[in-house]
Design an enzyme around this catalytic site. Structure first.
Site, PDB file in Angstrom:
ATOM      1  N   ASP A 104      11.437   3.010  26.629  1.00  0.00           N
ATOM      2  CA  ASP A 104      12.527   4.171  27.111  1.00  0.00           C
ATOM      3  C   ASP A 104      13.752   4.196  26.498  1.00  0.00           C
ATOM      4  OD1 ASP A 104      10.237   4.757  29.059  1.00  0.00           O
ATOM      5  OD2 ASP A 104      11.065   3.396  30.279  1.00  0.00           O
TER       6      ASP A 104
HETATM    7  N1  URA Z   1       7.972   0.027  30.816  1.00  0.00           N
HETATM    8  C1  URA Z   1       8.714   0.759  31.070  1.00  0.00           C
HETATM    9  O1  URA Z   1       8.932   1.175  32.405  1.00  0.00           O
HETATM   10  N2  URA Z   1       9.777   1.088  30.283  1.00  0.00           N
HETATM   11  C2  URA Z   1       9.609   0.763  28.910  1.00  0.00           C
HETATM   12  O2  URA Z   1      10.393   1.187  28.026  1.00  0.00           O
HETATM   13  C3  URA Z   1       8.637  -0.109  28.664  1.00  0.00           C
HETATM   14  C4  URA Z   1       7.646  -0.516  29.445  1.00  0.00           C
END
Ligand code: URA
Length: 237
Positions: A104
């Site tokens: 993310d």
């Molecule tokens: N899980 C999440 O919620 N975000 C990420 O970036 C990776 C795994």
């Protein structure tokens, strides 16, 4: 192979551009400038050349490790923040390196990028069960019931199969190391929400047995040697 062709393959631009680069005396081999674009050069692993004073290892397929900072999107068409391409030198962008999986925008840490489609495919396959390990900072203190639920599997909205952590290790009241062998959308955040907590910060610290190096600052990248890549297939230490 002609030098201008090698440079083109390694991402230094169109053939004409590479020809100009060499003619301008910007290319060197073992400290010796070469200005003939048709110089015969053998593309092989171990070859290191210099462009504008920067050393480049020849790589038929490039694999790099990036310590992703927050504020960047793992997308080729980023929408709200710059894409991770902004952190890479232009030859790697020209080669079309893609991240293996996504983090993310606000997640930091270990991200692998490559132009090797087979590697992207193999590492993204849930069948391989490569564990991705995250350091999770939780808003509320973690308790035994939350940890037990993460281990047993929690139900995520719109997903029939429960999401189960492969590893759960509490570091302190608000910090957890969480290992996952699958990669569903926002999985860590949704799992923490499902047990009544909330992710405040998320950093990926390992993929298989390959750890995020302590000495690589956020926003920096490095080449990944074949021996380092092998670690990915080993169980997280
Ligand atoms: N899980 C999440 O919620 N975000 C990420 O970036 C990776 C795994």
């Amino acid at each position: 192979m002609h030098l201008e062709r090698l440079l083109q393959q390694q991402g230094f631009g169109a053939r004409k551009m590479c020809r100009g680069l060499v003619r301008q005396g910007r290319f060197a081999l073992a400290g010796v400038a070469i200005d003939d674009p048709f110089f015969e050069i053998t593309p092989e692993e171990g070859l290191v050349f210099t462009v504008d004073g920067v050393d480049w290892p020849y790589a038929e397929k490039a694999v790099i490790l990036l310590n992703k900072p927050a504020g960047y999107e793992c997308s080729q068409s980023p929408r709200h923040h710059p894409g991770i391409d902004a952190l890479l030198p232009s030859p790697l962008v020209t080669r079309g390196l893609q991240s293996i999986g996504r983090l993310d925008e606000d997640t930091t840490g270990l991200l692998l990028l490559t132009d090797n489609g087979n590697l992207i495919h193999a590492l993204s396959s849930p069948k391989r069960k490569v564990e991705k390990r995250y350091r999770v900072t939780a808003r509320h203190p973690l308790d035994a019931a939350q940890l037990a639920a993460l281990r047993a599997g929690v139900t995520l909205r719109d997903a029939p199969q429960p999401a189960k952590a492969a590893a759960v290790e509490q570091v302190d009241a608000h910090t957890l190391l969480l290992g996952l062998t699958e990669g569903r959308y926002h999985q860590v955040k949704r799992m923490l929400a499902a047990v009544g907590n909330r992710v405040e910060a998320l950093r990926r610290v390992a993929i298989g047995g390959l750890r995020l190096p302590d000495d690589l600052p956020e926003g920096q990248w490095r080449w990944l040697a074949a021996s380092d890549l092998e670690l990915v297939w080993r169980k997280t230490a």
